[in-house]
Write a protein that holds these residues in place. Structure first.
Motif, PDB file in Angstrom:
ATOM      1  N   PHE A  77      -4.692  20.567   8.196  1.00 52.14           N
ATOM      2  CA  PHE A  77      -3.376  20.160   8.671  1.00 52.14           C
ATOM      3  C   PHE A  77      -3.324  20.169  10.198  1.00 52.14           C
ATOM      4  CE2 PHE A  77      -2.063  21.935   4.424  1.00 52.14           C
ATOM      5  CZ  PHE A  77      -1.669  20.723   3.882  1.00 52.14           C
ATOM      6  N   ALA A  78      -3.896  21.202  10.802  1.00 53.36           N
ATOM      7  CA  ALA A  78      -3.872  21.321  12.264  1.00 53.36           C
ATOM      8  C   ALA A  78      -4.626  20.170  12.929  1.00 53.36           C
ATOM      9  CB  ALA A  78      -4.476  22.659  12.690  1.00 53.36           C
ATOM     10  N   THR A  79      -5.729  19.745  12.312  1.00 50.15           N
ATOM     11  CA  THR A  79      -6.489  18.613  12.848  1.00 50.15           C
ATOM     12  C   THR A  79      -5.626  17.360  12.879  1.00 50.15           C
ATOM     13  OG1 THR A  79      -8.610  19.508  12.097  1.00 50.15           O
ATOM     14  CG2 THR A  79      -8.498  17.138  12.479  1.00 50.15           C
ATOM     15  N   GLY A  80      -4.920  17.097  11.792  1.00 51.52           N
ATOM     16  CA  GLY A  80      -4.034  15.932  11.745  1.00 51.52           C
ATOM     17  C   GLY A  80      -2.927  16.005  12.777  1.00 51.52           C
ATOM     18  N   ILE A  81      -2.341  17.181  12.937  1.00 53.44           N
ATOM     19  CA  ILE A  81      -1.257  17.362  13.911  1.00 53.44           C
ATOM     20  C   ILE A  81      -1.762  17.103  15.328  1.00 53.44           C
ATOM     21  CG2 ILE A  81       0.236  19.113  14.967  1.00 53.44           C
ATOM     22  CD1 ILE A  81       0.493  20.334  12.113  1.00 53.44           C
ATOM     23  N   LYS A  82      -2.933  17.663  15.660  1.00 53.66           N
ATOM     24  CA  LYS A  82      -3.477  17.504  17.011  1.00 53.66           C
ATOM     25  C   LYS A  82      -3.870  16.055  17.298  1.00 53.66           C
ATOM     26  CE  LYS A  82      -5.077  18.675  21.037  1.00 53.66           C
ATOM     27  NZ  LYS A  82      -4.234  19.218  22.116  1.00 53.66           N
ATOM     28  N   LEU A  83      -4.479  15.372  16.332  1.00 49.15           N
ATOM     29  CA  LEU A  83      -4.893  13.987  16.561  1.00 49.15           C
ATOM     30  C   LEU A  83      -3.687  13.055  16.632  1.00 49.15           C
ATOM     31  CD1 LEU A  83      -8.069  13.684  14.305  1.00 49.15           C
ATOM     32  CD2 LEU A  83      -7.924  14.161  16.755  1.00 49.15           C
ATOM     33  N   ALA A  84      -2.625  13.382  15.883  1.00 55.56           N
ATOM     34  CA  ALA A  84      -1.425  12.552  15.926  1.00 55.56           C
ATOM     35  C   ALA A  84      -0.658  12.732  17.227  1.00 55.56           C
ATOM     36  CB  ALA A  84      -0.509  12.886  14.743  1.00 55.56           C
ATOM     37  N   ASN A  85      -0.706  13.950  17.799  1.00 55.27           N
ATOM     38  CA  ASN A  85      -0.002  14.229  19.051  1.00 55.27           C
ATOM     39  C   ASN A  85      -0.902  15.068  19.949  1.00 55.27           C
ATOM     40  OD1 ASN A  85       1.724  14.789  21.139  1.00 55.27           O
ATOM     41  ND2 ASN A  85       3.425  15.468  19.855  1.00 55.27           N
ATOM     42  N   PRO A  86      -1.788  14.426  20.707  1.00 61.50           N
ATOM     43  CA  PRO A  86      -2.762  15.146  21.536  1.00 61.50           C
ATOM     44  C   PRO A  86      -2.127  16.027  22.613  1.00 61.50           C
ATOM     45  CG  PRO A  86      -3.389  12.839  21.283  1.00 61.50           C
ATOM     46  CD  PRO A  86      -2.002  12.960  20.757  1.00 61.50           C
TER      47      PRO A  86
END
Length: 276
Positions: A77-86
């Motif tokens: 989940f954290a990977t998706g959050i970071k890639l969606a909002n760098p």
């Protein structure tokens, strides 16, 4: 960034915590809030992602954006959050069960990919919330609810594992040294790429009680007696190091993070499309 007071990052209206007396989670929580304050992070641009387990409750007490996911999947989940909002600073809060046993495969690949996240794993040597079963970090010989005769497996060394998988910043601290833990987490947050910080602790309710550590004082004394610095460890044999927690920084190097590489690849592809 301007340094702030750590209390600004705590949801004090939700205190006291649910954690058991003698648990080290509160020390780690303060260390994280202190690291946020040292860096003057914008709470609106900071996110805490957690999974299931005692330490998974920590996001409830941080006054930042929060996402509470399923068991073992916090890093996904954290990977998706970071890639969606760098622009977000993303810290991932996991226990040894959630982060290294149920979620061990995600841990390896997040380190290998070098995703720009800071993972803080509280290692309390068992599944504390669900009854004290052994986890991937339970010391050999320990008594747990699922190893009543003594655990026969050797534990993961989480720092060695993540460093070998490619994480550019890897460190281990202890709840016996809250300020040092704060400094390690701060370094992890400052580091671009995947940062892994292990916080050695003792579950007083299950691991401690079953292994002769009946009070918080005994648990913290055991942790202190079984920990040593990298400098001290350098002169000891493998046999002398057995069962010890070595504290310090195990990797600290610069490496281009996954999000940056991915965006470069996307831009190059767009450039080729425009020129064709």
């Amino acid at each position: 960034m301007t340094a702030r007071n750590f209390r600004e990052y705590l949801a004090e209206n939700r205190l006291p915590t649910i954690w058991c007396p003698g648990c080290g989670n509160g020390i780690v929580l303060k260390a994280i809030a202190g690291a946020f304050a040292d860096l003057g992070l914008d709470r609106r641009k900071t996110a805490a992602v957690s999974g299931i387990g005692c330490w998974g409750w920590a996001d409830d007490y941080l006054a930042v954006n929060a996402f509470h996911g399923t068991h073992g999947r916090a890093l996904a989940f954290a990977t998706g959050i970071k890639l969606a909002n760098p622009e977000l600073t993303v810290v991932v809060l996991m226990g040894d069960g959630d982060g290294a046993t149920i979620g061990g495969n995600h841990l390896i690949h997040a380190a290998r990919r070098n995703v720009d996240l800071t993972a803080v794993v509280v290692n309390n040597y068992n599944y504390g919330m669900t009854g004290g079963q052994y986890s991937g970090t339970t010391p050999r010989g320990s008594i747990t609810s699922t190893s009543p005769l003594g655990h026969v497996e050797d534990p993961f060394d989480l720092c060695a594992l993540t460093a070998a998988a490619g994480a550019p910043f890897v460190a281990r601290g202890s709840v016996c040294g809250g300020e040092n833990l704060r400094a390690l987490i701060r370094r992890g947050l400052e580091h671009r790429g995947f940062s892994f910080v292990e916080a050695a602790s003792v579950c007083p309710t299950h691991f401690g009680r079953r292994n002769g550590l009946r009070t918080a004082v005994e648990a913290f004394s055991w942790l202190r007696d079984h920990s040593l610095s990298r400098k001290r460890a350098a002169g000891l044999s493998e046999e002398e190091l057995h069962g010890k927690q070595v504290l310090g920084v195990f990797a600290d190097r610069q490496s281009e993070d996954y999000g940056t590489r991915y965006r470069k690849a996307a831009e190059a592809l767009r450039g080729e499309g425009e020129s064709s």
